[in-house]
Design a protein around this motif. Structure first.
Motif, PDB file in Angstrom:
ATOM      1  N   ALA A 246     -31.738 -54.245 -16.217  1.00 24.20           N
ATOM      2  CA  ALA A 246     -31.205 -55.684 -16.277  1.00 24.20           C
ATOM      3  C   ALA A 246     -30.135 -55.602 -17.138  1.00 24.20           C
ATOM      4  O   ALA A 246     -29.171 -56.225 -17.074  1.00 24.20           O
ATOM      5  CB  ALA A 246     -32.250 -56.506 -16.455  1.00 24.20           C
ATOM      6  N   GLU A 247     -30.768 -54.868 -18.309  1.00 20.68           N
ATOM      7  CA  GLU A 247     -28.979 -55.161 -19.847  1.00 20.68           C
ATOM      8  C   GLU A 247     -27.947 -53.951 -19.084  1.00 20.68           C
ATOM      9  O   GLU A 247     -26.960 -54.614 -19.935  1.00 20.68           O
ATOM     10  CB  GLU A 247     -29.559 -54.441 -20.797  1.00 20.68           C
ATOM     11  CG  GLU A 247     -30.672 -55.586 -21.442  1.00 20.68           C
ATOM     12  CD  GLU A 247     -30.511 -56.747 -21.091  1.00 20.68           C
ATOM     13  OE1 GLU A 247     -28.830 -57.518 -21.813  1.00 20.68           O
ATOM     14  OE2 GLU A 247     -31.097 -58.098 -20.892  1.00 20.68           O
ATOM     15  N   THR A 248     -27.905 -53.038 -17.978  1.00 19.74           N
ATOM     16  CA  THR A 248     -26.855 -52.613 -17.968  1.00 19.74           C
ATOM     17  C   THR A 248     -26.111 -53.832 -16.780  1.00 19.74           C
ATOM     18  O   THR A 248     -24.610 -53.972 -16.770  1.00 19.74           O
ATOM     19  CB  THR A 248     -27.102 -51.168 -16.685  1.00 19.74           C
ATOM     20  OG1 THR A 248     -27.720 -50.532 -17.718  1.00 19.74           O
ATOM     21  CG2 THR A 248     -25.797 -50.984 -16.629  1.00 19.74           C
ATOM     22  N   LEU A 249     -26.563 -54.269 -16.211  1.00 17.66           N
ATOM     23  CA  LEU A 249     -26.031 -55.547 -15.386  1.00 17.66           C
ATOM     24  C   LEU A 249     -25.659 -56.617 -15.663  1.00 17.66           C
ATOM     25  O   LEU A 249     -24.398 -56.638 -15.845  1.00 17.66           O
ATOM     26  CB  LEU A 249     -27.219 -55.681 -14.114  1.00 17.66           C
ATOM     27  CG  LEU A 249     -27.957 -55.272 -14.006  1.00 17.66           C
ATOM     28  CD1 LEU A 249     -28.343 -55.998 -12.469  1.00 17.66           C
ATOM     29  CD2 LEU A 249     -27.316 -54.233 -12.403  1.00 17.66           C
ATOM     30  N   ARG A 250     -26.317 -57.012 -17.001  1.00 17.54           N
ATOM     31  CA  ARG A 250     -25.573 -58.184 -18.030  1.00 17.54           C
ATOM     32  C   ARG A 250     -23.712 -57.750 -18.459  1.00 17.54           C
ATOM     33  O   ARG A 250     -22.861 -57.906 -18.494  1.00 17.54           O
ATOM     34  CB  ARG A 250     -26.656 -57.758 -18.668  1.00 17.54           C
ATOM     35  CG  ARG A 250     -26.174 -59.393 -19.656  1.00 17.54           C
ATOM     36  CD  ARG A 250     -27.397 -60.168 -20.489  1.00 17.54           C
ATOM     37  NE  ARG A 250     -27.828 -60.938 -19.817  1.00 17.54           N
ATOM     38  CZ  ARG A 250     -29.570 -61.157 -19.342  1.00 17.54           C
ATOM     39  NH1 ARG A 250     -29.962 -59.397 -19.284  1.00 17.54           N
ATOM     40  NH2 ARG A 250     -30.355 -62.464 -18.399  1.00 17.54           N
ATOM     41  N   GLY A 251     -24.194 -55.903 -18.548  1.00 15.79           N
ATOM     42  CA  GLY A 251     -22.522 -55.277 -19.301  1.00 15.79           C
ATOM     43  C   GLY A 251     -22.024 -55.420 -18.288  1.00 15.79           C
ATOM     44  O   GLY A 251     -20.513 -55.675 -17.852  1.00 15.79           O
ATOM     45  N   LEU A 252     -22.090 -55.119 -16.914  1.00 12.61           N
ATOM     46  CA  LEU A 252     -21.120 -55.402 -16.108  1.00 12.61           C
ATOM     47  C   LEU A 252     -21.199 -56.304 -15.564  1.00 12.61           C
ATOM     48  O   LEU A 252     -19.026 -56.650 -15.100  1.00 12.61           O
ATOM     49  CB  LEU A 252     -21.903 -54.766 -14.668  1.00 12.61           C
ATOM     50  CG  LEU A 252     -22.628 -52.991 -14.065  1.00 12.61           C
ATOM     51  CD1 LEU A 252     -23.416 -52.978 -13.571  1.00 12.61           C
ATOM     52  CD2 LEU A 252     -21.301 -52.391 -14.636  1.00 12.61           C
ATOM     53  N   VAL A 253     -21.390 -57.689 -15.473  1.00 11.02           N
ATOM     54  CA  VAL A 253     -21.510 -58.859 -15.894  1.00 11.02           C
ATOM     55  C   VAL A 253     -20.480 -59.125 -16.988  1.00 11.02           C
ATOM     56  O   VAL A 253     -18.785 -59.694 -16.700  1.00 11.02           O
ATOM     57  CB  VAL A 253     -22.320 -60.456 -15.478  1.00 11.02           C
ATOM     58  CG1 VAL A 253     -21.580 -60.921 -15.537  1.00 11.02           C
ATOM     59  CG2 VAL A 253     -22.847 -59.977 -14.335  1.00 11.02           C
ATOM     60  N   ALA A 254     -20.474 -58.624 -18.094  1.00  9.66           N
ATOM     61  CA  ALA A 254     -19.651 -58.666 -19.210  1.00  9.66           C
ATOM     62  C   ALA A 254     -18.263 -57.941 -18.714  1.00  9.66           C
ATOM     63  O   ALA A 254     -16.928 -59.052 -19.535  1.00  9.66           O
ATOM     64  CB  ALA A 254     -20.059 -58.410 -20.423  1.00  9.66           C
ATOM     65  N   ALA A 255     -18.047 -57.150 -18.318  1.00  9.07           N
ATOM     66  CA  ALA A 255     -16.802 -56.504 -17.812  1.00  9.07           C
ATOM     67  C   ALA A 255     -15.907 -57.371 -16.633  1.00  9.07           C
ATOM     68  O   ALA A 255     -15.232 -56.604 -16.707  1.00  9.07           O
ATOM     69  CB  ALA A 255     -17.088 -55.448 -17.281  1.00  9.07           C
ATOM     70  N   GLY A 256     -17.320 -57.854 -16.502  1.00 12.36           N
ATOM     71  CA  GLY A 256     -16.084 -58.772 -14.975  1.00 12.36           C
ATOM     72  C   GLY A 256     -16.425 -58.343 -13.552  1.00 12.36           C
ATOM     73  O   GLY A 256     -15.397 -58.291 -12.478  1.00 12.36           O
ATOM     74  N   LEU A 257     -17.483 -57.858 -13.830  1.00  6.51           N
ATOM     75  CA  LEU A 257     -17.260 -56.490 -12.164  1.00  6.51           C
ATOM     76  C   LEU A 257     -18.509 -57.453 -11.163  1.00  6.51           C
ATOM     77  O   LEU A 257     -18.435 -57.021 -10.112  1.00  6.51           O
ATOM     78  CB  LEU A 257     -18.246 -55.012 -12.725  1.00  6.51           C
ATOM     79  CG  LEU A 257     -16.853 -54.500 -13.509  1.00  6.51           C
ATOM     80  CD1 LEU A 257     -17.926 -52.804 -13.274  1.00  6.51           C
ATOM     81  CD2 LEU A 257     -15.649 -54.808 -12.522  1.00  6.51           C
ATOM     82  N   GLY A 258     -19.201 -58.547 -11.498  1.00  4.54           N
ATOM     83  CA  GLY A 258     -19.738 -59.441 -10.813  1.00  4.54           C
ATOM     84  C   GLY A 258     -20.626 -60.675 -11.380  1.00  4.54           C
ATOM     85  O   GLY A 258     -20.687 -60.491 -12.574  1.00  4.54           O
ATOM     86  N   VAL A 259     -21.616 -61.205 -10.243  1.00  2.00           N
ATOM     87  CA  VAL A 259     -22.604 -61.788 -11.356  1.00  2.00           C
ATOM     88  C   VAL A 259     -23.933 -61.707 -10.956  1.00  2.00           C
ATOM     89  O   VAL A 259     -23.847 -60.920  -9.997  1.00  2.00           O
ATOM     90  CB  VAL A 259     -22.413 -63.533 -10.194  1.00  2.00           C
ATOM     91  CG1 VAL A 259     -20.803 -64.108 -11.093  1.00  2.00           C
ATOM     92  CG2 VAL A 259     -22.454 -63.493  -8.804  1.00  2.00           C
TER      93      VAL A 259
END
Length: 317
Positions: A246-259
């Motif tokens: 989940a924290e990897t996904l949160r990092g991807l969201v922070a990078a603007g790659l999705g929600v």
């Protein structure tokens, strides 16, 4: 004549290894005792078995193997070359059995035994450490083998005997498992801090139908929940990235790659905004599961009782 007697009890080359072990195992301790003393009477006294029983056991062992392990000299014995070679392996095997027996006894000890405990990655940063800290207040010496994995893998671990208990979501429903609901965790729609929805506090999930999603891989419980919630909201998520944590996904969201639909983080991240989903109801049930009809050791019983006592207050406030 002696060769004929040996041949009558000899195992055939086609015998399965399991059959050979089952036949020989009870006699190996007797063989090792006689080999150490080279005297049946003394070995019988040390092993506390009748001398006649010991003699028959050794003879039957030689018959089963079809090999003379001892040379007889009146009341004394001496190992043959085959007997010496066999003794090395027998003593190694008996020592390994002794270590294994001691290990399983130690793991079942009520005060110092071990629990093999599995849990979701999303519960590793805060929930599980808090649970273990609280449990060890009353059981300070019980040991844990901890495994983090996704739900399906943990259920397979239960079935394989690798885990005693696991915390998972969704709560499984299978005839070979026992599962108990412990708590519920709200899910939030996580968006980048500069996202068009970042100024909102609440959102209907249908409003994100046109967004690109980042999700866990198929087979993860949270992925199934995400797909089901999006379907309930009337759309199928367009997935750009799939991950394992989940924290990897949160990092991807922070990078603007999705929600992403995610449980609350252990530590808030300023690069993302977490929105309350008002419709549909976005939450996941957390439960504990174990294999039905498997006897528990005292440490597992104690920890299971502790987890069940935390119903409704499993998760941090």
């Amino acid at each position: 004549m002696e060769h004929q007697q040996r041949s009558q009890g000899r195992l055939s080359p086609s015998s399965d290894t399991e059959d050979i072990v089952a036949l020989l195992a009870p006699r190996l301790v007797h063989f090792a005792g006689v080999a150490r003393t080279e005297h049946v009477t003394r070995a019988a006294q040390e092993l506390q078995v009748p001398q006649s029983t010991l003699s028959r056991s050794v003879v039957r062992l030689e018959q089963d193997l079809g090999v003379d392990l001892f040379a007889r000299h009146g009341r004394t014995l001496s190992l043959t070359p085959a007997g010496r070679a066999f003794l090395v392996s027998v003593e190694r095997a008996l020592a390994e059995i002794g270590r294994a027996a001691e290990e399983v006894r130690a793991d079942a000890d009520p005060a110092t035994g071990k629990v093999a405990f599995g849990f979701l990655h999303t519960m590793g940063a805060e929930t599980v450490p808090g649970l273990l800290h609280a449990f060890r207040a009353d059981h300070p010496r019980i040991r844990f083998s901890l495994v983090q994995n996704h739900g399906d893998a943990m259920l397979e671990g239960l079935r394989a005997g690798e885990l005693d208990l696991c915390l998972t979501s969704p709560v499984p429903d299978a005839p070979d498992l026992v599962a108990r609901r412990l708590d519920e965790q709200k899910l939030r729609l996580v968006v980048p801090a500069d996202h068009r929805l970042a100024g909102r506090r609440r959102i209907r999930l249908a409003e994100a139908a046109d967004e690109t999603f980042v999700t866990l891989e198929p087979g993860y419980g949270l992925r199934r929940i995400t797909d089901a919630l999006c379907a309930e909201a009337g759309f199928r998520p367009r997935v750009a990235f799939e991950g394992e944590e989940a924290e990897t996904l949160r990092g991807l969201v922070a990078a603007g790659l999705g929600v992403a639909l995610l449980p609350p983080p252990a530590v808030p991240r300023p690069e993302v905004v977490e929105l309350t989903v008002t419709s549909p109801r976005a939450a996941r049930e957390i439960g504990v599961a174990w294999l039905a009809e498997r006897p528990d050791t005292p440490p597992v019983t104690a920890f299971k009782k502790f987890l069940l006592s935390r119903r409704g207050r499993l998760l941090p406030d």
